[in-house]
Scaffold this motif. Sequence first.
Motif, PDB file in Angstrom:
ATOM      1  N   TYR A  62       0.836  -1.201   0.000  1.00  0.00           N
ATOM      2  CA  TYR A  62       0.000   0.000   0.000  1.00  0.00           C
ATOM      3  C   TYR A  62       0.870   1.250   0.000  1.00  0.00           C
ATOM      4  O   TYR A  62       0.583   2.218  -0.712  1.00  0.00           O
ATOM      5  CB  TYR A  62      -0.917  -0.015   1.219  1.00  0.00           C
ATOM      6  CG  TYR A  62      -1.662   1.279   1.441  1.00  0.00           C
ATOM      7  CD1 TYR A  62      -2.808   1.574   0.725  1.00  0.00           C
ATOM      8  CD2 TYR A  62      -1.203   2.214   2.369  1.00  0.00           C
ATOM      9  CE1 TYR A  62      -3.495   2.762   0.921  1.00  0.00           C
ATOM     10  CE2 TYR A  62      -1.877   3.398   2.570  1.00  0.00           C
ATOM     11  CZ  TYR A  62      -3.019   3.673   1.841  1.00  0.00           C
ATOM     12  OH  TYR A  62      -3.679   4.859   2.041  1.00  0.00           O
ATOM     13  N   PHE A  90       2.410   1.583  -3.553  1.00  0.00           N
ATOM     14  CA  PHE A  90       1.404   1.965  -4.545  1.00  0.00           C
ATOM     15  C   PHE A  90       0.942   3.409  -4.355  1.00  0.00           C
ATOM     16  O   PHE A  90       0.670   4.125  -5.319  1.00  0.00           O
ATOM     17  CB  PHE A  90       0.198   1.018  -4.478  1.00  0.00           C
ATOM     18  CG  PHE A  90       0.492  -0.351  -5.013  1.00  0.00           C
ATOM     19  CD1 PHE A  90       1.393  -0.535  -6.041  1.00  0.00           C
ATOM     20  CD2 PHE A  90      -0.124  -1.472  -4.473  1.00  0.00           C
ATOM     21  CE1 PHE A  90       1.675  -1.802  -6.532  1.00  0.00           C
ATOM     22  CE2 PHE A  90       0.147  -2.728  -4.958  1.00  0.00           C
ATOM     23  CZ  PHE A  90       1.043  -2.904  -5.992  1.00  0.00           C
ATOM     24  N   TYR A  91       0.875   3.831  -3.095  1.00  0.00           N
ATOM     25  CA  TYR A  91       0.500   5.224  -2.853  1.00  0.00           C
ATOM     26  C   TYR A  91       1.592   6.170  -3.341  1.00  0.00           C
ATOM     27  O   TYR A  91       1.293   7.273  -3.802  1.00  0.00           O
ATOM     28  CB  TYR A  91       0.229   5.461  -1.365  1.00  0.00           C
ATOM     29  CG  TYR A  91      -0.209   6.881  -1.080  1.00  0.00           C
ATOM     30  CD1 TYR A  91      -1.519   7.280  -1.330  1.00  0.00           C
ATOM     31  CD2 TYR A  91       0.682   7.828  -0.582  1.00  0.00           C
ATOM     32  CE1 TYR A  91      -1.932   8.585  -1.090  1.00  0.00           C
ATOM     33  CE2 TYR A  91       0.283   9.129  -0.349  1.00  0.00           C
ATOM     34  CZ  TYR A  91      -1.027   9.495  -0.597  1.00  0.00           C
ATOM     35  OH  TYR A  91      -1.419  10.787  -0.367  1.00  0.00           O
ATOM     36  N   ILE A 134       3.352   5.697  -5.948  1.00  0.00           N
ATOM     37  CA  ILE A 134       3.132   5.797  -7.390  1.00  0.00           C
ATOM     38  C   ILE A 134       2.008   6.787  -7.688  1.00  0.00           C
ATOM     39  O   ILE A 134       2.118   7.645  -8.575  1.00  0.00           O
ATOM     40  CB  ILE A 134       2.805   4.417  -7.980  1.00  0.00           C
ATOM     41  CG1 ILE A 134       3.986   3.464  -7.776  1.00  0.00           C
ATOM     42  CG2 ILE A 134       2.462   4.530  -9.468  1.00  0.00           C
ATOM     43  CD1 ILE A 134       3.707   2.044  -8.248  1.00  0.00           C
ATOM     44  N   PHE A 135       0.910   6.670  -6.931  1.00  0.00           N
ATOM     45  CA  PHE A 135      -0.209   7.598  -7.100  1.00  0.00           C
ATOM     46  C   PHE A 135       0.220   9.030  -6.811  1.00  0.00           C
ATOM     47  O   PHE A 135      -0.139   9.965  -7.550  1.00  0.00           O
ATOM     48  CB  PHE A 135      -1.344   7.173  -6.155  1.00  0.00           C
ATOM     49  CG  PHE A 135      -2.466   8.171  -6.069  1.00  0.00           C
ATOM     50  CD1 PHE A 135      -3.430   8.237  -7.067  1.00  0.00           C
ATOM     51  CD2 PHE A 135      -2.572   9.042  -4.986  1.00  0.00           C
ATOM     52  CE1 PHE A 135      -4.462   9.161  -6.988  1.00  0.00           C
ATOM     53  CE2 PHE A 135      -3.590   9.967  -4.908  1.00  0.00           C
ATOM     54  CZ  PHE A 135      -4.543  10.023  -5.915  1.00  0.00           C
ATOM     55  N   TYR A 136       1.003   9.207  -5.771  1.00  0.00           N
ATOM     56  CA  TYR A 136       1.478  10.550  -5.406  1.00  0.00           C
ATOM     57  C   TYR A 136       2.392  11.114  -6.481  1.00  0.00           C
ATOM     58  O   TYR A 136       2.364  12.320  -6.756  1.00  0.00           O
ATOM     59  CB  TYR A 136       2.208  10.474  -4.067  1.00  0.00           C
ATOM     60  CG  TYR A 136       2.568  11.819  -3.484  1.00  0.00           C
ATOM     61  CD1 TYR A 136       1.633  12.543  -2.750  1.00  0.00           C
ATOM     62  CD2 TYR A 136       3.841  12.352  -3.651  1.00  0.00           C
ATOM     63  CE1 TYR A 136       1.955  13.766  -2.207  1.00  0.00           C
ATOM     64  CE2 TYR A 136       4.171  13.584  -3.117  1.00  0.00           C
ATOM     65  CZ  TYR A 136       3.222  14.285  -2.394  1.00  0.00           C
ATOM     66  OH  TYR A 136       3.547  15.511  -1.868  1.00  0.00           O
ATOM     67  N   THR A 162       0.177  12.307  -9.464  1.00  0.00           N
ATOM     68  CA  THR A 162      -0.881  13.280  -9.188  1.00  0.00           C
ATOM     69  C   THR A 162      -0.390  14.558  -8.504  1.00  0.00           C
ATOM     70  O   THR A 162      -1.008  15.615  -8.661  1.00  0.00           O
ATOM     71  CB  THR A 162      -1.981  12.656  -8.310  1.00  0.00           C
ATOM     72  OG1 THR A 162      -1.396  12.181  -7.086  1.00  0.00           O
ATOM     73  CG2 THR A 162      -2.664  11.508  -9.032  1.00  0.00           C
ATOM     74  N   LYS A 163       0.713  14.473  -7.762  1.00  0.00           N
ATOM     75  CA  LYS A 163       1.158  15.626  -6.982  1.00  0.00           C
ATOM     76  C   LYS A 163       2.504  16.184  -7.437  1.00  0.00           C
ATOM     77  O   LYS A 163       2.734  17.390  -7.352  1.00  0.00           O
ATOM     78  CB  LYS A 163       1.262  15.241  -5.496  1.00  0.00           C
ATOM     79  CG  LYS A 163      -0.048  14.767  -4.885  1.00  0.00           C
ATOM     80  CD  LYS A 163      -1.091  15.864  -4.839  1.00  0.00           C
ATOM     81  CE  LYS A 163      -2.366  15.368  -4.146  1.00  0.00           C
ATOM     82  NZ  LYS A 163      -3.416  16.426  -4.107  1.00  0.00           N
TER      83      LYS A 163
END
Length: 220
Positions: free
Chosen positions: A159, A162-163, A165-167, A170-171
Motif C-alpha cells: 500500500y 502503490f500510494y 506511485i499515485f502521489y 498526481t502531486k
Amino acid sequence: MTAMVLLWVFMGLFAGYSSARLYKMFKGTEWKRNTLKTAFMFPGILFAVFFVLNALIWGEKSSGAVPFGTMFALVCLWFGISVPLVFIGSYLGFKKPVGEDPVKTNKIPRQIPEQACLCDLDNHLCAEITIVLCYFQLCSEDYNWWWRAYLTAGSSALYLFFYSIFYFFTKLEITKLVSGILYFGYMLIASYAFFVLTGTIGFYACFWFVRKIYSSVKID
C-alpha cells in the motif's frame, strides 16, 4: 544519520542472538546459513539499491552524491563490526537452550485441508488483524501460520509503495528520468524496510498469540 548508522552496526549482536533463538525454537539446524542471511540479506539489498541510485547521482555530477570514501567506510563498518557481532550473537543464541513448547506436537505432520483464499481482505497494518487471520487459519486446521502472519502484516508495504506511485503522478512534477528513478528507488527502500518491520510485528504478535492459546489447552 550517524547515530542511526552506529545503532544499526552495534545492534548486529542482538539481531544474531534473536534470529538464532527463534530459528532454534523452530527446530532449525543450519545456524551458519541463518546467520549469513541475518548479516547480509536485509542490509545487502538496501546497499545494492542505494549504490545504484548513488551511481546515477554521480553520473549527473550532483553535489548530493555520497562520496566514495563514505561508501567505503560504511562497507568497513558493515563487514568489520556488524557481521562479526551477528556471528557472536548467533553463537550465543544457539548455545542457550530454548524454552519448552506449551503443548506437545505430533512428530508426523497432519494433512492440511484445502484453504479458502483470504486475498480480498484489506491490507491495513494491525497486530490484531494479523492475529484474527491467524486464528481463522488455525480453525481451518492449517498449522503453518508463521509465513502467512509475516506476509499479512508486511503486505501493508505494498500500500505504501502503490500510494507513492499515485502521489508521483498526481502531486509531483518530475520530468527528468534520473529524478524519477531516484524517487522510486528511495521509495522502494522505504517500502522494503517497512515490509520487514511490519512483517516482524505481525509474526511476533501471532507467535505470542499461538503460545498463549495453546498453553491454556488442558490435555488429560
